[in-house]
Motif scaffolding. Structure first.
Motif, PDB file in Angstrom:
ATOM      1  N   GLU A 228      -0.414  12.795   1.770  1.00 50.46           N
ATOM      2  CA  GLU A 228      -1.041  11.546   1.343  1.00 50.46           C
ATOM      3  C   GLU A 228      -0.003  10.448   1.120  1.00 50.46           C
ATOM      4  O   GLU A 228      -0.237   9.284   1.467  1.00 50.46           O
ATOM      5  N   ILE A 229       1.136  10.797   0.535  1.00 51.88           N
ATOM      6  CA  ILE A 229       2.212   9.814   0.323  1.00 51.88           C
ATOM      7  C   ILE A 229       2.683   9.270   1.667  1.00 51.88           C
ATOM      8  O   ILE A 229       2.853   8.058   1.843  1.00 51.88           O
TER       9      ILE A 229
ATOM     10  N   ALA B  78       0.826  -1.219   0.000  1.00 52.73           N
ATOM     11  CA  ALA B  78       0.000   0.000   0.000  1.00 52.73           C
ATOM     12  C   ALA B  78       0.855   1.262   0.000  1.00 52.73           C
ATOM     13  O   ALA B  78       1.912   1.327   0.627  1.00 52.73           O
ATOM     14  N   GLY B  79       0.362   2.267  -0.709  1.00 48.81           N
ATOM     15  CA  GLY B  79       1.021   3.566  -0.724  1.00 48.81           C
ATOM     16  C   GLY B  79       0.651   4.358  -1.954  1.00 48.81           C
ATOM     17  O   GLY B  79       0.681   3.834  -3.068  1.00 48.81           O
ATOM     18  N   LYS B  80       0.305   5.618  -1.773  1.00 47.97           N
ATOM     19  CA  LYS B  80       0.010   6.503  -2.905  1.00 47.97           C
ATOM     20  C   LYS B  80       1.216   6.592  -3.814  1.00 47.97           C
ATOM     21  O   LYS B  80       2.368   6.662  -3.356  1.00 47.97           O
ATOM     22  N   SER B  81       0.998   6.613  -5.117  1.00 52.35           N
ATOM     23  CA  SER B  81       2.088   6.710  -6.084  1.00 52.35           C
ATOM     24  C   SER B  81       2.899   7.985  -5.857  1.00 52.35           C
ATOM     25  O   SER B  81       2.343   9.056  -5.590  1.00 52.35           O
ATOM     26  N   VAL B  82       4.221   7.868  -5.980  1.00 50.53           N
ATOM     27  CA  VAL B  82       5.091   9.038  -5.865  1.00 50.53           C
ATOM     28  C   VAL B  82       5.237   9.754  -7.207  1.00 50.53           C
ATOM     29  O   VAL B  82       5.964  10.745  -7.312  1.00 50.53           O
ATOM     30  N   ASN B  83       4.541   9.257  -8.220  1.00 51.95           N
ATOM     31  CA  ASN B  83       4.582   9.880  -9.543  1.00 51.95           C
ATOM     32  C   ASN B  83       3.595  11.052  -9.563  1.00 51.95           C
ATOM     33  O   ASN B  83       2.533  11.000 -10.179  1.00 51.95           O
ATOM     34  N   CYS B  84       3.975  12.123  -8.843  1.00 51.88           N
ATOM     35  CA  CYS B  84       3.124  13.313  -8.719  1.00 51.88           C
ATOM     36  C   CYS B  84       4.007  14.470  -8.279  1.00 51.88           C
ATOM     37  O   CYS B  84       5.186  14.279  -7.959  1.00 51.88           O
ATOM     38  N   ARG B  85       3.452  15.676  -8.248  1.00 50.54           N
ATOM     39  CA  ARG B  85       4.191  16.816  -7.721  1.00 50.54           C
ATOM     40  C   ARG B  85       4.197  16.749  -6.196  1.00 50.54           C
ATOM     41  O   ARG B  85       3.203  16.395  -5.575  1.00 50.54           O
ATOM     42  N   TYR B  86       5.327  17.114  -5.613  1.00 52.82           N
ATOM     43  CA  TYR B  86       5.438  17.041  -4.156  1.00 52.82           C
ATOM     44  C   TYR B  86       4.935  18.338  -3.508  1.00 52.82           C
ATOM     45  O   TYR B  86       5.679  19.073  -2.857  1.00 52.82           O
ATOM     46  N   ASN B  87       3.637  18.604  -3.683  1.00 54.39           N
ATOM     47  CA  ASN B  87       3.034  19.718  -2.958  1.00 54.39           C
ATOM     48  C   ASN B  87       2.597  19.224  -1.576  1.00 54.39           C
ATOM     49  O   ASN B  87       2.710  18.035  -1.264  1.00 54.39           O
TER      50      ASN B  87
END
Length: 296
Positions: free
Chosen positions: A76-77, A61-70
């Protein structure tokens, strides 16, 4: 009685592969996720029922890190890893017949940017920054539990390669559109593992009951970004590959809503503990792995 395995967060590329493999081996596979039809993370009783009498718990489990780190994505990460791990640990504590093995995801990103030497479990340097803080908190949450009947293994996973997902479709598109040259300096190391080896490593831990703790889950033969892109061009029979300098990657990352760390950080990770324990990789070289992935 049917053997039972629990996959937490197992709805992505890796989880689907493991689910099919274990089902084909005769296991009942129960998934815990936010998707309809699975045991919900909000269903404490359902999670306990799923884990009790299971042979193994695998947490992906874990939100994808393929996103902007706002700020929102960072929270959420972080929480999607530490909170799910806590929920699972609490459930195991309540089990009458807890699983004998709990495998929890971690990440090879926990080590520093390394172009000078490889990072091993014993001799590697823990890095700094947001991604490393997440990895450290993730492992801290996991190892905080004292579970006398459940062996715990944290897999510091490198980039997982396979036919049907992960990073391969993105790299394939880059190469096909002529952008398969080096990214940044091209000297950064790319640590990887074939998805079949990941599955076999899980089976290896199931049998090797003396093994526990932290393990680097990566091929013994990482490559540079320059070598990676060359291998990809060769596998896809493409000769031209324009380079992508750092400034271009920074601009592109904003446009496609991601971070350049995923490409530019040098992950030089060696599976020292696995090899010392006797694990033999099925796909130890990138050529072998890509040949399997791109063969129809």
């Amino acid at each position: 009685m049917t053997k039972k395995i629990v996959l937490a967060g197992g709805t992505g590329f890796v989880g689907k592969y493991l689910e099919e493999k274990f089902q084909n081996s005769g296991y009942e596979v129960i998934l815990i996720s936010r998707k309809e039809g699975h045991v919900s993370w909000n269903n404490q009783a359902g999670i306990l029922e799923a884990i009790d009498n299971s042979e193994m718990l695998i947490n992906l489990a874990g939100k994808s890190v393929n996103c902007r780190y706002n700020a929102k994505n960072k929270e959420e990460i972080f929480n999607s890893r530490t909170e799910t791990t806590r929920i699972l640990g609490d459930a195991i504590l309540e089990c009458e017949n807890p699983p004998s093995l709990w495998i929890n995801s971690s990440t090879a990103t926990i080590y520093r940017h390394a172009e000078d030497r490889p990072m091993t479990e014993e001799g590697g340097d823990i890095g700094s920054g947001f991604s490393v803080d997440v990895a450290k908190a993730w492992e801290k949450s996991f190892f905080a539990f004292t579970l006398p009947e459940t062996r715990k293994v944290a897999l510091r996973m490198a980039i997982v390669l396979g036919k049907d997902g992960g990073v391969i479709p993105t790299y394939k598109n880059l190469v096909r559109f002529g952008l398969g040259g080096i990214q940044g300096s091209g000297n950064q190391k790319f640590s990887w593992i074939h998805i079949e080896d990941l599955y076999q490593i899980i089976l290896f831990f199931r049998e090797k009951k003396e093994l526990s703790g932290v393990f680097n889950c990566s091929s013994p033969n990482p490559v540079t970004n320059r070598e990676l892109m060359s291998h990809l061009r060769k596998a896809l029979n493409t000769k031209i590959g324009l380079p992508s300098p750092k400034w271009m990657l920074e601009m592109g990352a904003i446009l496609i809503n991601t971070e350049t760390e995923l490409i530019l950080k040098s992950r030089w990770v060696i599976p020292e503990r696995l090899e010392k324990a006797g694990y033999k990789f099925k796909y130890s070289s990138l050529d072998e792995a890509l040949r399997q992935i791109f063969t129809k």
